[in-house]
Design a protein around this motif. Structure first.
Motif, short mmCIF file in Angstrom:
data_model
loop_
_atom_site.label_atom_id
_atom_site.label_comp_id
_atom_site.label_asym_id
_atom_site.label_seq_id
_atom_site.Cartn_x
_atom_site.Cartn_y
_atom_site.Cartn_z
N LEU A 40 48.67 14.84 -36.29
CA LEU A 40 47.57 13.81 -36.32
C LEU A 40 46.81 14.12 -34.81
O LEU A 40 46.17 13.14 -34.37
N ARG A 41 46.40 15.43 -34.74
CA ARG A 41 45.29 15.69 -33.48
C ARG A 41 44.07 15.16 -33.61
O ARG A 41 43.41 14.92 -32.53
N GLU A 42 43.52 14.65 -34.90
CA GLU A 42 42.30 14.21 -35.10
C GLU A 42 42.26 13.01 -34.57
O GLU A 42 41.07 12.14 -34.41
N VAL A 43 43.23 12.00 -34.68
CA VAL A 43 43.00 10.78 -33.97
C VAL A 43 42.72 10.61 -32.53
O VAL A 43 42.35 9.39 -32.06
N GLY A 44 42.99 11.67 -31.79
CA GLY A 44 42.60 11.47 -30.28
C GLY A 44 43.73 10.73 -29.65
O GLY A 44 45.18 11.08 -29.88
N ARG A 45 43.55 9.97 -28.62
CA ARG A 45 44.37 9.63 -27.63
C ARG A 45 45.54 8.67 -28.14
O ARG A 45 45.19 7.42 -28.53
N VAL A 46 46.70 8.88 -28.04
CA VAL A 46 47.93 8.23 -28.97
C VAL A 46 48.70 7.54 -27.38
O VAL A 46 49.53 8.52 -26.83
N ARG A 47 48.70 6.59 -27.23
CA ARG A 47 49.28 5.88 -26.17
C ARG A 47 50.62 5.41 -26.37
O ARG A 47 51.59 5.53 -25.38
N ASP A 48 51.12 4.91 -27.64
CA ASP A 48 52.48 4.76 -27.88
C ASP A 48 52.83 5.10 -29.08
O ASP A 48 52.07 5.23 -30.18
N VAL A 49 54.25 5.30 -29.59
CA VAL A 49 54.78 5.79 -30.79
C VAL A 49 56.05 4.93 -31.25
O VAL A 49 56.78 4.89 -30.15
N GLU A 50 56.14 3.99 -32.24
CA GLU A 50 57.25 3.33 -32.80
C GLU A 50 57.78 3.70 -33.97
O GLU A 50 57.31 3.72 -34.98
N VAL A 51 58.94 4.09 -34.13
CA VAL A 51 59.55 4.43 -35.43
C VAL A 51 59.93 3.23 -36.26
O VAL A 51 60.81 2.43 -35.63
N MET A 52 59.70 2.86 -37.47
CA MET A 52 60.37 1.86 -37.87
C MET A 52 61.51 2.19 -38.89
O MET A 52 61.70 3.38 -39.01
N ASP A 53 62.20 1.05 -39.34
CA ASP A 53 63.65 1.55 -40.16
C ASP A 53 63.54 2.14 -41.15
O ASP A 53 64.35 2.98 -41.55
N ASP A 54 62.39 2.25 -41.71
CA ASP A 54 62.27 3.11 -43.12
C ASP A 54 61.73 4.64 -42.93
O ASP A 54 61.66 5.32 -43.58
N GLY A 55 61.57 4.81 -41.41
CA GLY A 55 61.24 6.21 -41.34
C GLY A 55 59.61 6.65 -40.96
O GLY A 55 59.17 7.52 -40.39
N SER A 56 58.95 5.55 -41.51
CA SER A 56 57.37 5.51 -41.30
C SER A 56 57.29 5.03 -39.86
O SER A 56 57.99 4.56 -38.91
N PHE A 57 56.05 5.30 -39.27
CA PHE A 57 56.00 4.99 -37.89
C PHE A 57 54.50 4.72 -37.43
O PHE A 57 53.68 4.87 -38.11
N LEU A 58 54.47 3.56 -36.39
CA LEU A 58 53.35 3.06 -35.71
C LEU A 58 52.79 4.12 -34.64
O LEU A 58 53.68 4.43 -33.72
N ILE A 59 51.43 4.07 -34.53
CA ILE A 59 50.71 4.76 -33.37
C ILE A 59 49.62 3.83 -32.84
O ILE A 59 49.08 2.86 -33.61
N LEU A 60 49.50 3.84 -31.39
CA LEU A 60 48.43 3.14 -30.82
C LEU A 60 47.45 4.17 -30.44
O LEU A 60 47.83 5.08 -29.65
N THR A 61 46.22 3.96 -30.80
CA THR A 61 45.20 4.89 -30.15
C THR A 61 44.44 4.11 -29.16
O THR A 61 44.01 2.95 -28.86
N ASP A 62 44.42 4.84 -27.81
CA ASP A 62 43.84 4.20 -26.71
C ASP A 62 42.59 4.40 -26.18
O ASP A 62 42.21 5.26 -25.78
N PHE A 63 41.67 3.42 -26.89
CA PHE A 63 40.20 3.49 -26.64
C PHE A 63 39.66 2.11 -26.31
O PHE A 63 40.44 1.07 -26.77
N GLU A 64 38.59 2.02 -26.09
CA GLU A 64 37.84 0.59 -25.90
C GLU A 64 37.77 -0.13 -27.16
O GLU A 64 37.98 -1.37 -27.24
#
Length: 398
Positions: free
Chosen positions: A363-387
């Motif tokens: 996922l290098r194309e998304v830029g700045r990733v501030r946090d990652v959280e894995v969910m119970d089903d194995g999918s995961f959430l990311i936060l992008t740190d921008f204005e």
């Protein structure tokens, strides 16, 4: 590990290959040899899967931390200027939650991590870390507990369980993750506040700069902390000699892992243990931004621990989590680490001895990733740190 949000709205979906571009390591800043082969530049992997990236919520101002609430209630997202919002199952964001502590929202300071407390099901207690204003332009890393209202609109009973000392004039390098290792304690990470004078505080036992800190959930000092009773030492310190720890997670075996920013080169993955010294600013696999050597000019020294893994050039780490679940099942047990620069998510696999066996850049194309959280089903959430940052959910295509 956090609970699933099965009804979470998935919008603006895009399918991207796991490795969208050919990745090359880049030129090193130093020429220190690794202490063992698995410590640096593991085998590069490319997953045979396409990732589907869906925007869950956008228009967040420098989102920093995310925590999914149990029983499909939604999740909490912090914004560095001092706001926290509820992200509902249908993808809508609440108005800012009221009752939060005042934050020092300067440069890297503000409202930082958020975590669901171990006793949330009984008392709805959540925890945040933040830059606490200390007067006269001073601030400190702090962690507070509070009770989230039933409607998710406010918090009450706000109480600090840790405040870093002494206060700093530099609004930089707060560290600031909070995790729960499962023994009734909270682990809080701190930074060394960046300045030349303050970086040395990472070695001082009377200061909580550049430390892993361990407290009970009420802020008292737990049994087993290594420096309790030592003359002048802060009782909350668990390990020392860290730079700026912005990632922390507990694996399936209950082991604590942290990841910290180096200077130019020298980002480190560690397994902090009680009473051990991890070297900053005496030894490092990086160099100062000026090009000068760090501390002793060496990468190792007797009495100072080696990192499990290091990067040069850096990944500028954000938050991290360990994977489990049916989605991306081949990644179970791997670490997923946010990268602020060059960006995206770094995946690490481990061998039976706990050493890194392969690395992949996602996922290098998304830029700045501030946090990652894995969910119970194995999918995961990311936060992008921008204005205008966002929350994205990552699933296998289809």
């Amino acid at each position: 590990m956090i609970r699933a949000l099965p009804a979470l709205l998935l919008a603006a979906t895009a399918a991207v290959p796991a490795a969208a571009q050919t990745f090359t390591w880049g030129e090193r800043n130093t020429d220190f040899a690794p202490a063992f082969p698995e410590q640096f530049r593991a085998e590069l992997a490319t997953s045979d899967v396409e990732l589907e990236r869906a925007l869950v919520a956008g228009n967040l101002v420098h989102p920093w931390g995310i925590a999914v609430l149990p029983d499909g209630e939604g999740c909490l997202v912090t914004e560095r200027p001092g706001r926290m919002r509820m992200l509902m199952e249908d993808g809508t964001l609440s108005e800012p939650i009221s009752g939060l502590p005042e934050v020092y929202a300067q440069k890297q300071g503000g409202l930082l991590d958020v975590a669901v407390g171990p006793t949330f099901a009984e008392d709805r207690t959540i925890y945040v870390t933040y830059a606490k204003p200390m007067g006269d332009g001073m601030s400190a890393t702090a962690a507070a507990k509070m009770v989230l209202s039933e409607d998710g609109r406010s918090v009450s009973k706000v109480e600090d369980i840790f405040v870093q000392g002494p206060p700093s004039p530099s609004p930089m390098h707060y560290g600031s993750r909070i995790v729960f290792p499962g023994d009734g304690t909270a682990v809080i990470t701190t930074g060394e506040h960046f300045t030349e004078e303050e970086r040395d505080y990472a070695q001082d036992l009377d200061k909580t700069y550049g430390k892993v800190v361990r407290v009970n959930l009420d802020g008292s000092i737990p049994e087993g902390n290594p420096f309790v009773g030592q003359d002048g030492a802060e009782d909350a310190i668990w390990s020392l000699g860290h730079r700026n720890i912005q990632g922390a997670a507990v694996d399936a075996d209950g082991t604590l892992w942290t990841i910290e920013h180096g200077p130019k080169g020298g980002d480190e993955l560690n397994r902090p243990e009680a009473g051990l010294n991890y070297g900053w600013p005496v030894v490092s696999y990086g160099e100062q931004y000026s090009g000068e050597a760090v501390g002793s000019g060496q990468a190792s020294m007797e009495g100072m621990e080696q990192p499990v893994y290091f990067w040069d050039p850096v990944i500028a780490p954000g938050g991290m989590d360990f994977h489990s679940g049916d989605s991306f099942a081949e990644w179970n047990g791997d670490a997923l680490i946010g990268s602020l620069y060059p960006g995206g998510v770094v995946r690490l696999s481990f061998d039976a001895e706990g050493r890194v066996s392969e690395e992949e850049r996602l996922l290098r194309e998304v830029g700045r990733v501030r946090d990652v959280e894995v969910m119970d089903d194995g999918s995961f959430l990311i936060l992008t740190d921008f204005e205008n940052g966002g929350v994205y959910r990552i699933t296998p295509k289809g």
